[in-house]
Design a protein around this motif. Structure first.
Motif, PDB file in Angstrom:
ATOM      1  N   PHE A 295      -4.896  72.497  42.155  1.00  0.00           N
ATOM      2  CA  PHE A 295      -4.247  72.398  43.454  1.00  0.00           C
ATOM      3  C   PHE A 295      -3.958  70.932  43.755  1.00  0.00           C
ATOM      4  CE2 PHE A 295      -4.715  71.579  48.041  1.00  0.00           C
ATOM      5  CZ  PHE A 295      -3.612  72.267  48.482  1.00  0.00           C
ATOM      6  N   ASP A 296      -2.713  70.664  44.125  1.00  0.00           N
ATOM      7  CA  ASP A 296      -2.272  69.296  44.345  1.00  0.00           C
ATOM      8  C   ASP A 296      -1.820  69.136  45.795  1.00  0.00           C
ATOM      9  OD1 ASP A 296      -1.039  66.856  44.397  1.00  0.00           O
ATOM     10  OD2 ASP A 296       0.103  67.158  42.546  1.00  0.00           O
ATOM     11  N   ARG A 297      -2.653  68.464  46.578  1.00  0.00           N
ATOM     12  CA  ARG A 297      -2.378  68.300  47.995  1.00  0.00           C
ATOM     13  C   ARG A 297      -1.046  67.563  48.224  1.00  0.00           C
ATOM     14  NH1 ARG A 297      -2.863  65.466  52.675  1.00  0.00           N
ATOM     15  NH2 ARG A 297      -4.142  66.395  54.291  1.00  0.00           N
ATOM     16  N   GLU A 298      -0.816  66.534  47.404  1.00  0.00           N
ATOM     17  CA  GLU A 298       0.395  65.727  47.548  1.00  0.00           C
ATOM     18  C   GLU A 298       1.652  66.564  47.359  1.00  0.00           C
ATOM     19  OE1 GLU A 298       0.628  62.648  48.699  1.00  0.00           O
ATOM     20  OE2 GLU A 298      -1.496  63.003  49.011  1.00  0.00           O
ATOM     21  N   LYS A 299       1.567  67.453  46.392  1.00  0.00           N
ATOM     22  CA  LYS A 299       2.705  68.304  46.074  1.00  0.00           C
ATOM     23  C   LYS A 299       3.015  69.235  47.250  1.00  0.00           C
ATOM     24  CE  LYS A 299       3.978  71.211  42.209  1.00  0.00           C
ATOM     25  NZ  LYS A 299       3.433  71.865  41.011  1.00  0.00           N
ATOM     26  N   LEU A 300       1.955  69.795  47.811  1.00  0.00           N
ATOM     27  CA  LEU A 300       2.127  70.678  48.959  1.00  0.00           C
ATOM     28  C   LEU A 300       2.718  69.884  50.125  1.00  0.00           C
ATOM     29  CD1 LEU A 300       1.687  73.385  50.423  1.00  0.00           C
ATOM     30  CD2 LEU A 300      -0.621  72.617  50.981  1.00  0.00           C
ATOM     31  N   TYR A 301       2.173  68.689  50.342  1.00  0.00           N
ATOM     32  CA  TYR A 301       2.634  67.831  51.429  1.00  0.00           C
ATOM     33  C   TYR A 301       4.134  67.562  51.293  1.00  0.00           C
ATOM     34  CZ  TYR A 301       2.812  63.936  54.712  1.00  0.00           C
ATOM     35  OH  TYR A 301       3.132  63.128  55.760  1.00  0.00           O
ATOM     36  N   GLU A 302       4.558  67.226  50.066  1.00  0.00           N
ATOM     37  CA  GLU A 302       5.975  66.944  49.798  1.00  0.00           C
ATOM     38  C   GLU A 302       6.857  68.144  50.144  1.00  0.00           C
ATOM     39  OE1 GLU A 302       8.409  64.698  49.030  1.00  0.00           O
ATOM     40  OE2 GLU A 302       6.678  63.585  49.808  1.00  0.00           O
ATOM     41  N   GLY A 303       6.406  69.312  49.721  1.00  0.00           N
ATOM     42  CA  GLY A 303       7.166  70.542  49.977  1.00  0.00           C
ATOM     43  C   GLY A 303       7.337  70.788  51.471  1.00  0.00           C
ATOM     44  N   ILE A 304       6.254  70.587  52.212  1.00  0.00           N
ATOM     45  CA  ILE A 304       6.299  70.817  53.664  1.00  0.00           C
ATOM     46  C   ILE A 304       7.158  69.740  54.324  1.00  0.00           C
ATOM     47  CG2 ILE A 304       4.918  71.126  55.768  1.00  0.00           C
ATOM     48  CD1 ILE A 304       4.284  73.145  53.606  1.00  0.00           C
ATOM     49  N   ARG A 305       7.007  68.500  53.836  1.00  0.00           N
ATOM     50  CA  ARG A 305       7.782  67.393  54.408  1.00  0.00           C
ATOM     51  C   ARG A 305       9.281  67.643  54.230  1.00  0.00           C
ATOM     52  NH1 ARG A 305      10.118  62.808  53.308  1.00  0.00           N
ATOM     53  NH2 ARG A 305       9.905  63.155  51.076  1.00  0.00           N
ATOM     54  N   ARG A 306       9.629  68.124  53.051  1.00  0.00           N
ATOM     55  CA  ARG A 306      11.038  68.423  52.781  1.00  0.00           C
ATOM     56  C   ARG A 306      11.547  69.515  53.719  1.00  0.00           C
ATOM     57  NH1 ARG A 306      10.908  70.016  47.308  1.00  0.00           N
ATOM     58  NH2 ARG A 306       9.409  68.372  46.924  1.00  0.00           N
ATOM     59  N   ALA A 307      10.726  70.547  53.899  1.00  0.00           N
ATOM     60  CA  ALA A 307      11.137  71.653  54.780  1.00  0.00           C
ATOM     61  C   ALA A 307      11.277  71.185  56.222  1.00  0.00           C
ATOM     62  CB  ALA A 307      10.125  72.792  54.680  1.00  0.00           C
ATOM     63  N   CYS A 308      10.498  70.154  56.593  1.00  0.00           N
ATOM     64  CA  CYS A 308      10.503  69.670  57.981  1.00  0.00           C
ATOM     65  C   CYS A 308      11.453  68.494  58.189  1.00  0.00           C
ATOM     66  CB  CYS A 308       9.100  69.256  58.409  1.00  0.00           C
ATOM     67  SG  CYS A 308       7.967  70.637  58.576  1.00  0.00           S
ATOM     68  N   ALA A 309      12.238  68.148  57.163  1.00  0.00           N
ATOM     69  CA  ALA A 309      13.132  66.998  57.275  1.00  0.00           C
ATOM     70  C   ALA A 309      14.010  67.124  58.519  1.00  0.00           C
ATOM     71  CB  ALA A 309      14.003  66.887  56.024  1.00  0.00           C
ATOM     72  N   LYS A 310      14.094  66.052  59.269  1.00  0.00           N
ATOM     73  CA  LYS A 310      14.905  65.976  60.492  1.00  0.00           C
ATOM     74  C   LYS A 310      14.488  66.967  61.570  1.00  0.00           C
ATOM     75  CE  LYS A 310      18.856  63.914  58.272  1.00  0.00           C
ATOM     76  NZ  LYS A 310      19.951  64.251  57.389  1.00  0.00           N
ATOM     77  N   ARG A 311      13.297  67.505  61.461  1.00  0.00           N
ATOM     78  CA  ARG A 311      12.768  68.379  62.501  1.00  0.00           C
ATOM     79  C   ARG A 311      11.778  67.575  63.330  1.00  0.00           C
ATOM     80  NH1 ARG A 311      15.510  71.702  64.232  1.00  0.00           N
ATOM     81  NH2 ARG A 311      13.738  72.842  65.069  1.00  0.00           N
ATOM     82  N   PRO A 312      11.580  67.990  64.580  1.00  0.00           N
ATOM     83  CA  PRO A 312      10.648  67.223  65.423  1.00  0.00           C
ATOM     84  C   PRO A 312       9.181  67.486  65.061  1.00  0.00           C
ATOM     85  CG  PRO A 312      11.489  69.110  66.625  1.00  0.00           C
ATOM     86  CD  PRO A 312      12.187  69.104  65.295  1.00  0.00           C
ATOM     87  N   VAL A 313       8.836  67.136  63.828  1.00  0.00           N
ATOM     88  CA  VAL A 313       7.455  67.323  63.376  1.00  0.00           C
ATOM     89  C   VAL A 313       6.927  65.957  62.950  1.00  0.00           C
ATOM     90  CG1 VAL A 313       5.959  68.470  61.693  1.00  0.00           C
ATOM     91  CG2 VAL A 313       7.968  69.672  62.576  1.00  0.00           C
TER      92      VAL A 313
END
Ligand SMILES: [Zn+2]
Length: 149
Positions: A59-77
């Protein structure tokens, strides 16, 4: 913890400091009197992710973080919210108490929580993750989401 200078086992803690989830201790060797630092952190049991094709990877926390960050791009998160989100998933994974978790379980977990965090991010993530076979699938998902509000 043996002294790095003389190898003596006997040391005294002269200072303890908590830095994030790490405890830093200054120690003084009782034999040579020199000082050194040790760090202590909670060991998380490593979790193996079983992918769809049966391959396993840690399990790679960084990888998960990247995936979520990409999904949240330009969102108010905020970055902080992202961090908390990933922490939450990691904690849920650990609390399953299993050494192997199917990637599917993680995907479903993420989608469930992303739905609460940001609807647009959820649809983005879901469209990649579920690779909706046609637009009808995607529309159904979005409709379901809108009705829920
Ligand atoms: Zn020493």
């Amino acid at each position: 913890m043996p002294c790095p200078f003389c190898g003596a086992e006997d040391s005294r803690v002269v200072d303890t400091r908590q830095v994030g989830d790490v405890v830093r201790r200054r120690r003084e060797c009782q034999v040579c009197q020199r000082r050194f630092t040790t760090y202590e952190r909670v060991a998380r049991a490593s979790i193996m992710v079983v992918k769809r094709d049966g391959r396993r990877e840690e399990f790679d926390r960084e990888k998960l973080y990247e995936g979520i960050r990409r999904a949240c791009a330009k969102r108010p998160v905020s970055t902080e919210a992202l961090d908390q989100f990933v922490d939450g998933i990691e904690n849920r994974l650990c609390s399953l108490g299993q050494s192997e978790v199917p990637s599917r379980t993680i995907g479903e977990m993420v989608m469930e929580e992303l739905k609460e965090l940001d609807a647009v991010a959820y649809v983005r993530f879901a469209s990649v993750y579920r690779s909706f076979t046609d637009l009808e699938d995607l529309k159904r998902e979005v409709d379901g989401l809108l009705e829920g509000h």
